[in-house]
Scaffold this motif. Structure first.
Motif, PDB file in Angstrom:
ATOM      1  N   ASN A  99       3.346   4.781   3.774  1.00 18.83           N
ATOM      2  CA  ASN A  99       2.925   3.387   3.708  1.00 18.83           C
ATOM      3  C   ASN A  99       1.673   3.259   4.577  1.00 18.83           C
ATOM      4  OD1 ASN A  99       3.762   3.306   6.412  1.00 18.83           O
ATOM      5  ND2 ASN A  99       5.676   2.252   5.941  1.00 18.83           N
ATOM      6  N   HIS A 159      -3.984   8.685  -4.060  1.00 18.53           N
ATOM      7  CA  HIS A 159      -3.296   9.960  -4.296  1.00 18.53           C
ATOM      8  C   HIS A 159      -4.322  11.061  -4.073  1.00 18.53           C
ATOM      9  CE1 HIS A 159      -0.444  12.433  -7.077  1.00 18.53           C
ATOM     10  NE2 HIS A 159      -0.885  13.144  -6.071  1.00 18.53           N
ATOM     11  N   PHE A 187       0.828  -1.203   0.000  1.00 16.02           N
ATOM     12  CA  PHE A 187       0.000   0.000   0.000  1.00 16.02           C
ATOM     13  C   PHE A 187       0.868   1.261   0.000  1.00 16.02           C
ATOM     14  CE2 PHE A 187      -1.969   3.496   2.292  1.00 16.02           C
ATOM     15  CZ  PHE A 187      -3.135   3.656   1.571  1.00 16.02           C
ATOM     16  N   MET A 188       0.376   2.285  -0.733  1.00 15.46           N
ATOM     17  CA  MET A 188       1.053   3.574  -0.757  1.00 15.46           C
ATOM     18  C   MET A 188       0.010   4.667  -0.952  1.00 15.46           C
ATOM     19  SD  MET A 188       4.167   4.970  -3.193  1.00 15.46           S
ATOM     20  CE  MET A 188       3.293   4.944  -4.729  1.00 15.46           C
ATOM     21  N   THR A 216      -5.547  -0.118  -2.730  1.00 16.54           N
ATOM     22  CA  THR A 216      -4.142  -0.507  -2.645  1.00 16.54           C
ATOM     23  C   THR A 216      -3.198   0.661  -2.910  1.00 16.54           C
ATOM     24  OG1 THR A 216      -4.166  -1.215  -4.957  1.00 16.54           O
ATOM     25  CG2 THR A 216      -4.636  -2.891  -3.289  1.00 16.54           C
ATOM     26  N   TYR A 217      -3.750   1.756  -3.448  1.00 16.10           N
ATOM     27  CA  TYR A 217      -2.965   2.951  -3.749  1.00 16.10           C
ATOM     28  C   TYR A 217      -3.922   4.137  -3.723  1.00 16.10           C
ATOM     29  CZ  TYR A 217      -0.450   6.486  -6.446  1.00 16.10           C
ATOM     30  OH  TYR A 217       0.144   7.661  -6.858  1.00 16.10           O
TER      31      TYR A 217
END
Length: 159
Positions: free
Chosen positions: A72, A149, A61-62, A146-147
């Motif tokens: 993270n 932004h 994950f990020m 999972t990501y």
């Protein structure tokens, strides 16, 4: 030339392998939108544990934060808990949702809206533009992020 033919054939096979039907797209849109609404509702209740539940607790994950920092999962959770301690009220308004269907278990979702935060100091912060892009992966029949932004306009602060 053989490599080019193999690559071309490979790409052609992949594109048909992951085609979504309109019905599948509508079902995924509804499911993902409901996950996003759950995150917003939990944030509005100042319930960080429920708000972060759909995010995948994994080393993979990020999240890219509005300030440009990258976290993270563990740091995302810690920072979320600390942020939630700072305010008494949180409100988000959805303006638009966008979907990009990448393959059967992977959807790029973009939430476009605005946000208002009332801090414990009494200050009110308005974000006229707030955008979150999230990569949803269907794991064990559940859509997980999972990501992510996030980006936002500078806050307008009222005292």
């Amino acid at each position: 030339m053989i490599l080019f033919s193999f690559t071309l054939t490979s790409c052609q096979n992949q594109s048909t392998e992951f085609e979504w039907t309109e019905k599948e797209k509508e079902i995924a849109k509804k499911e993902i939108s409901n996950v996003a609404k759950g995150i917003i509702e939990s944030a509005e209740k100042v319930d960080i544990q429920s708000a972060i539940e759909p995010y995948l607790n994994s080393s993979e994950f990020m999240v890219v934060n509005p300030d440009g920092s990258i976290d993270n999962y563990d740091n995302f959770k810690i920072n979320g808990i600390e942020s939630f301690k700072q305010f008494t009220a949180y409100n988000q308004t959805t303006i638009k949702e966008e979907y990009r269907f990448l393959n059967k278990d992977l959807v790029l979702y973009t939430w476009i809206g605005k946000a208002e935060i009332i801090l414990k100091t009494g200050e009110k912060m308005n974000f006229d533009s707030y955008v979150g892009t999230m990569l949803f992966n269907k794991l064990n029949n559940k859509w997980r992020i999972t990501y992510a932004h996030e980006t936002a306009s500078p806050p307008v602060i009222e005292e």
